[in-house]
Write a protein that holds these residues in place. Structure first.
Motif, PDB file in Angstrom:
ATOM      1  N   LYS A   1       0.919  -1.281   0.025  1.00 30.89           N
ATOM      2  CA  LYS A   1      -0.179  -0.036   0.048  1.00 30.89           C
ATOM      3  C   LYS A   1       0.748   1.150  -0.094  1.00 30.89           C
ATOM      4  CE  LYS A   1      -4.366  -1.632   1.435  1.00 30.89           C
ATOM      5  NZ  LYS A   1      -4.620  -2.784   2.221  1.00 30.89           N
ATOM      6  N   ALA A   2       2.024   1.000   0.163  1.00 27.26           N
ATOM      7  CA  ALA A   2       3.364   2.261   0.267  1.00 27.26           C
ATOM      8  C   ALA A   2       3.981   2.123  -0.931  1.00 27.26           C
ATOM      9  CB  ALA A   2       3.843   2.347   1.588  1.00 27.26           C
ATOM     10  N   SER A   3       3.697   1.490  -1.988  1.00 29.69           N
ATOM     11  CA  SER A   3       4.691   1.439  -2.952  1.00 29.69           C
ATOM     12  C   SER A   3       5.060   2.795  -3.661  1.00 29.69           C
ATOM     13  CB  SER A   3       4.154   0.561  -4.012  1.00 29.69           C
ATOM     14  OG  SER A   3       2.763   0.717  -4.610  1.00 29.69           O
ATOM     15  N   HIS A   4       4.054   3.813  -3.568  1.00 29.69           N
ATOM     16  CA  HIS A   4       4.322   5.260  -4.068  1.00 29.69           C
ATOM     17  C   HIS A   4       5.313   5.924  -3.394  1.00 29.69           C
ATOM     18  CE1 HIS A   4       1.124   5.539  -1.186  1.00 29.69           C
ATOM     19  NE2 HIS A   4       1.348   6.816  -1.354  1.00 29.69           N
ATOM     20  N   ILE A   5       6.051   5.269  -2.240  1.00 32.97           N
ATOM     21  CA  ILE A   5       6.727   6.167  -1.490  1.00 32.97           C
ATOM     22  C   ILE A   5       8.002   5.668  -1.725  1.00 32.97           C
ATOM     23  CG2 ILE A   5       7.715   6.646   0.930  1.00 32.97           C
ATOM     24  CD1 ILE A   5       4.691   7.444   0.412  1.00 32.97           C
ATOM     25  N   ASP A   6       9.213   6.709  -2.037  1.00 34.44           N
ATOM     26  CA  ASP A   6      10.494   6.264  -2.508  1.00 34.44           C
ATOM     27  C   ASP A   6      11.168   6.576  -1.158  1.00 34.44           C
ATOM     28  OD1 ASP A   6      13.100   6.334  -3.295  1.00 34.44           O
ATOM     29  OD2 ASP A   6      12.751   7.987  -4.587  1.00 34.44           O
ATOM     30  N   ILE A   7      11.799   5.608  -0.417  1.00 37.31           N
ATOM     31  CA  ILE A   7      12.324   5.797   0.910  1.00 37.31           C
ATOM     32  C   ILE A   7      13.709   6.345   0.764  1.00 37.31           C
ATOM     33  CG2 ILE A   7      11.615   3.740   1.908  1.00 37.31           C
ATOM     34  CD1 ILE A   7      14.605   2.403   1.615  1.00 37.31           C
ATOM     35  N   SER A   8      14.351   6.754  -0.766  1.00 37.60           N
ATOM     36  CA  SER A   8      15.919   7.472  -0.524  1.00 37.60           C
ATOM     37  C   SER A   8      15.433   8.878  -0.477  1.00 37.60           C
ATOM     38  CB  SER A   8      16.414   7.030  -1.935  1.00 37.60           C
ATOM     39  OG  SER A   8      15.551   7.814  -3.185  1.00 37.60           O
TER      40      SER A   8
END
Ligand code: NI
Ligand code: MN
Length: 227
Positions: free
Chosen positions: A31-38
């Motif tokens: 559900k958080a695949s649109h978040i880029d952790i970088s």
């Protein structure tokens, strides 16, 4: 202060010029695949316990920011020994430490805490933060416990992050009581809807809190709110 919700129990706080993140679990959450952790900034990473759905992204976020990881003694030792990660601060229940952004107190949680490789993850904890921009409680994964009544004896909370998804933690009914125990009228719900066991009816959840005069905030994943 600004709170950004990254799904599950992952909450990012901007307190003045300091960025902190709790329980980073983003790459494992569909559900958080649109978040880029970088892109995530974190001077401090606070980890409530050793389960993978709370620590999965701690090392990449720590490496890219040279963050200080604040967690219990066993998990602190695990990062030192297994990852040779140098910047950690061990904190145990009942203990507090003053950091540059404010005071962090480690409090009880009722849960378990094994690490992904089977190592001992010590005891699960929650954190109470006392900062110039406001005071708040991050409960981690926990059942409702009478120990929560101790928190307002020491800290007047402005808001709290409480698990509400049931099955692995307290559910909505107990979380409403937890909000009363900690004497806090503004709650950010965490640990819900990530996977099947913890799906909730959000409208019903908001209503259950509202019935007791408590506001339940459920920001979307990636949404920022000012508290
Ligand atoms: Ni857990
Ligand atoms: Mn969990």
């Amino acid at each position: 202060m600004k709170l950004t919700y990254y799904g599950h129990s992952t909450c990012h706080l901007e307190i003045g010029s300091t960025n902190i993140i709790f329980d980073p679990f983003i790459r494992g959450n569909e559900k958080a695949s649109h978040i880029d952790i970088s892109t995530i900034k974190a001077d401090y990473i606070l980890l409530s316990h050793g389960h993978n759905d709370h620590i999965m992204d701690a090392i990449p976020i720590a490496n890219q920011n040279e963050s200080t990881i604040i967690t219990n003694f066993e998990i602190h030792s695990w990062y030192k020994n297994k990852f040779e990660y140098p910047k950690t601060h061990p904190l145990e229940q009942g203990g507090s430490w003053k950091f540059d952004f404010g005071k962090v107190k480690c409090v009880n949680a009722i849960h378990s805490s094994s690490l992904p490789d089977g190592s001992d993850g010590g005891n699960p904890v929650g954190f109470v933060l006392d900062t110039p921009e406001g005071n708040f409680y991050f409960a981690g994964d926990t059942a409702l416990t009478m120990d929560m009544k101790l928190i307002p004896m020491f800290t007047k909370l402005d808001f709290a992050m409480l698990p509400i998804g049931d099955n692995f933690t307290m559910g909505i009914e107990e979380a409403v009581i937890a909000a009363q125990f900690i004497e806090c009228k503004k709650i950010v719900g965490i640990h819900y809807d990530t996977f099947g066991y913890i799906e909730i009816d959000k409208e019903q959840a908001r209503q259950s809190f509202a019935d007791k005069g408590i506001e339940l905030l459920l920001p979307a994943i990636g949404e920022s709110i000012t508290l």
